[in-house]
Design a protein around this motif. Structure first.
Motif, PDB file in Angstrom:
ATOM      1  N   UNK A 141       0.670  -1.173   0.021  1.00 35.20           N
ATOM      2  CA  UNK A 141       0.033  -0.050   0.017  1.00 35.20           C
ATOM      3  C   UNK A 141       0.844   1.329   0.081  1.00 35.20           C
ATOM      4  N   UNK A 142       1.949   1.195   0.545  1.00 34.39           N
ATOM      5  CA  UNK A 142       2.981   2.453   0.847  1.00 34.39           C
ATOM      6  C   UNK A 142       3.553   2.497  -0.347  1.00 34.39           C
ATOM      7  N   UNK A 143       4.111   1.558  -0.926  1.00 37.40           N
ATOM      8  CA  UNK A 143       4.646   1.608  -2.413  1.00 37.40           C
ATOM      9  C   UNK A 143       3.643   2.187  -3.542  1.00 37.40           C
ATOM     10  N   UNK A 144       2.366   1.927  -3.433  1.00 37.79           N
ATOM     11  CA  UNK A 144       1.377   2.080  -4.372  1.00 37.79           C
ATOM     12  C   UNK A 144       1.282   3.798  -3.931  1.00 37.79           C
ATOM     13  N   UNK A 145       0.886   3.852  -3.006  1.00 36.74           N
ATOM     14  CA  UNK A 145       0.821   5.451  -2.684  1.00 36.74           C
ATOM     15  C   UNK A 145       2.016   6.393  -3.096  1.00 36.74           C
ATOM     16  N   UNK A 146       3.180   5.760  -2.823  1.00 39.37           N
ATOM     17  CA  UNK A 146       4.374   6.531  -3.396  1.00 39.37           C
ATOM     18  C   UNK A 146       4.562   6.693  -4.960  1.00 39.37           C
ATOM     19  N   UNK A 147       4.054   5.688  -5.541  1.00 35.06           N
ATOM     20  CA  UNK A 147       4.230   5.648  -7.042  1.00 35.06           C
ATOM     21  C   UNK A 147       3.161   6.545  -7.713  1.00 35.06           C
ATOM     22  N   UNK A 148       2.028   6.598  -7.043  1.00 38.69           N
ATOM     23  CA  UNK A 148       0.683   7.675  -7.423  1.00 38.69           C
ATOM     24  C   UNK A 148       1.208   9.021  -6.987  1.00 38.69           C
ATOM     25  N   UNK A 149       1.972   9.431  -5.952  1.00 36.98           N
ATOM     26  CA  UNK A 149       2.573  10.778  -5.811  1.00 36.98           C
ATOM     27  C   UNK A 149       3.520  11.037  -6.637  1.00 36.98           C
ATOM     28  N   UNK A 150       4.389  10.066  -7.064  1.00 34.58           N
ATOM     29  CA  UNK A 150       5.474  10.500  -7.867  1.00 34.58           C
ATOM     30  C   UNK A 150       5.015  10.933  -9.243  1.00 34.58           C
ATOM     31  N   UNK A 151       3.862  10.146  -9.969  1.00 31.56           N
ATOM     32  CA  UNK A 151       3.696  10.299 -10.946  1.00 31.56           C
ATOM     33  C   UNK A 151       2.570  11.798 -11.147  1.00 31.56           C
ATOM     34  N   UNK A 152       2.215  12.014 -10.013  1.00 33.02           N
ATOM     35  CA  UNK A 152       1.377  13.359  -9.796  1.00 33.02           C
ATOM     36  C   UNK A 152       2.094  14.522  -9.925  1.00 33.02           C
ATOM     37  N   UNK A 153       3.465  14.173  -9.525  1.00 29.00           N
ATOM     38  CA  UNK A 153       4.295  15.438  -9.243  1.00 29.00           C
ATOM     39  C   UNK A 153       5.527  15.520 -10.585  1.00 29.00           C
ATOM     40  N   UNK A 154       5.209  14.722 -11.574  1.00 29.68           N
ATOM     41  CA  UNK A 154       6.255  14.468 -12.593  1.00 29.68           C
ATOM     42  C   UNK A 154       5.860  14.997 -13.948  1.00 29.68           C
TER      43      UNK A 154
END
Length: 102
Positions: free
Chosen positions: A89-102
């Motif tokens: 869950x934490x890895x998926x949330x981090x991946x979502x945040x990274x794609x939103x900020x790029x």
């Protein structure tokens, strides 16, 4: 004449040996900062987990260190299913945040 040449060589060799032993000894003194020796047995609330990290390979036991909202750090067994679930869950949330900020 030959005796005078041997003394500096022996001295340099001894100094090199001593310095290398000192470096090796200091590496064992400065081991990992955080290791797990006991694991929490009950599942943690996913929403209260801020982050996680695996313990250092030099630790006696492999563990996951969860940082909670209140800054508490709790150790868990990485092979436990609920621990794997939180990590996912934490890895998926981090991946979502990274794609939103790029």
């Amino acid at each position: 004449m030959m005796m005078m040449m041997k003394n500096p060589i022996v001295l340099v060799a001894c100094m090199l040996l001593l310095s290398s032993l000192t470096v090796m000894a200091s590496q064992s003194v400065f081991g990992p900062d955080e290791c797990c020796f006991n694991f929490i047995s009950h599942p943690l609330p996913k929403k209260r987990v801020v982050s996680y990290k695996y313990t250092d390979k030099l630790c006696p036991m492999e563990g996951v260190l969860f940082t909670m909202l209140n800054r508490a750090k709790l150790c868990a067994n990485p092979s436990t299913e609920w621990v794997k679930n939180i990590i996912k869950i934490k890895d998926e949330a981090q991946a979502r945040n990274a794609s939103l900020h790029s």
